[in-house]
Design a protein around this motif. Structure first.
Motif, short mmCIF file in Angstrom:
data_model
loop_
_atom_site.label_atom_id
_atom_site.label_comp_id
_atom_site.label_asym_id
_atom_site.label_seq_id
_atom_site.Cartn_x
_atom_site.Cartn_y
_atom_site.Cartn_z
N ILE A 123 14.42 17.89 6.32
CA ILE A 123 15.37 17.16 5.50
C ILE A 123 16.61 18.00 5.27
O ILE A 123 16.51 19.21 5.01
CB ILE A 123 14.72 16.81 4.15
N VAL A 124 17.77 17.36 5.36
CA VAL A 124 19.03 18.02 5.03
C VAL A 124 19.68 17.21 3.90
O VAL A 124 19.94 16.02 4.05
CB VAL A 124 19.99 18.08 6.25
N ILE A 125 19.88 17.88 2.77
CA ILE A 125 20.60 17.25 1.66
C ILE A 125 22.03 17.73 1.80
O ILE A 125 22.32 18.91 1.65
CB ILE A 125 20.00 17.63 0.30
N ASP A 126 22.92 16.79 2.11
CA ASP A 126 24.30 17.12 2.45
C ASP A 126 25.26 16.51 1.43
O ASP A 126 24.88 15.67 0.61
CB ASP A 126 24.60 16.59 3.85
N HIS A 127 26.50 16.92 1.48
CA HIS A 127 27.58 16.43 0.63
C HIS A 127 27.28 16.64 -0.86
O HIS A 127 27.61 15.81 -1.69
CB HIS A 127 27.88 14.95 0.91
N ILE A 128 26.62 17.75 -1.16
CA ILE A 128 26.36 18.11 -2.55
C ILE A 128 27.65 18.72 -3.11
O ILE A 128 28.25 19.58 -2.47
CB ILE A 128 25.22 19.15 -2.65
N TYR A 144 20.43 12.12 -9.87
CA TYR A 144 20.79 12.62 -11.20
C TYR A 144 21.74 13.82 -11.09
O TYR A 144 22.75 13.88 -11.78
CB TYR A 144 19.53 13.01 -11.98
N VAL A 145 21.41 14.76 -10.22
CA VAL A 145 22.23 15.97 -10.09
C VAL A 145 23.55 15.66 -9.39
O VAL A 145 24.60 16.14 -9.80
CB VAL A 145 21.46 17.08 -9.32
N ASP A 146 23.51 14.87 -8.33
CA ASP A 146 24.73 14.56 -7.58
C ASP A 146 24.59 13.22 -6.85
O ASP A 146 24.08 13.16 -5.74
CB ASP A 146 25.05 15.66 -6.58
N PRO A 147 25.05 12.13 -7.47
CA PRO A 147 24.89 10.80 -6.87
C PRO A 147 25.68 10.62 -5.56
O PRO A 147 25.40 9.69 -4.80
CB PRO A 147 25.39 9.83 -7.94
N SER A 148 26.61 11.50 -5.27
CA SER A 148 27.38 11.35 -4.02
C SER A 148 26.73 12.08 -2.85
O SER A 148 27.22 12.00 -1.73
CB SER A 148 28.80 11.89 -4.22
N ALA A 149 25.60 12.75 -3.08
CA ALA A 149 24.91 13.47 -2.01
C ALA A 149 24.29 12.49 -1.02
O ALA A 149 24.04 11.32 -1.34
CB ALA A 149 23.83 14.36 -2.60
N THR A 150 24.05 12.98 0.19
CA THR A 150 23.35 12.18 1.20
C THR A 150 22.11 12.95 1.65
O THR A 150 22.07 14.18 1.57
CB THR A 150 24.23 11.89 2.44
#
Length: 138
Positions: free
Chosen positions: A10-15, A68-74
């Motif tokens: 998994i890659v959590i991007d655009h944080i 919750y932490v960053d709704p704009s993340a993907t």
């Protein structure tokens, strides 16, 4: 700096820059038995600066925590070295056992088995409040 690509994970991007460590803590990624890479302040054409988290395992991820932490993340799901799914995250309407109520008079302070539930009360300002005592989450 060179961070290898992952084959399955998994890659959590655009944080938003500076929020990756909070995600790392809330998702309890330190307890995993696999490689986890945190890239902070990476250059981004779209955002200027961003954070990225790479998890080298196919694990279940709590999307409510990410929202919750960053709704704009993907969230990108990688299998066999290929992107199989890309998910846009948003703000969840409710959070259950993601954060704890800080009000010492809240019923969750005395009733230990009670879930900590927060509802989104102001989407514009990203405000969550405890459903039991209305205390604002930090």
């Amino acid at each position: 700096m060179n961070i290898d690509s992952i084959q399955t994970g998994i890659v959590i991007d655009h944080i938003t820059a500076g929020r990756a460590m909070r995600l790392y803590e809330l998702l309890d990624l330190g307890s995993l038995d696999c490689s986890v890479a945190i890239i902070q302040n990476a250059v981004s054409r779209k955002m200027g600066r961003k954070d990225i988290i790479k998890i080298d395992a196919d694990i279940p991820v709590n999307f409510d925590v990410i929202g919750y932490v960053d709704p704009s993340a993907t969230v990108n799901i990688i299998r066999d070295g290929k992107l199989v799914e890309k998910r846009e995250i948003g703000m969840p309407e409710t959070l259950t056992n993601v954060i704890r109520c800080k009000n010492p008079r809240c019923i969750t302070s005395t009733e230990q088995e009670l879930d900590h539930v927060f509802r989104l009360t102001d989407r514009l300002h990203e405000v969550y409040r405890c459903v039991y005592c209305e205390t604002k989450a930090n």
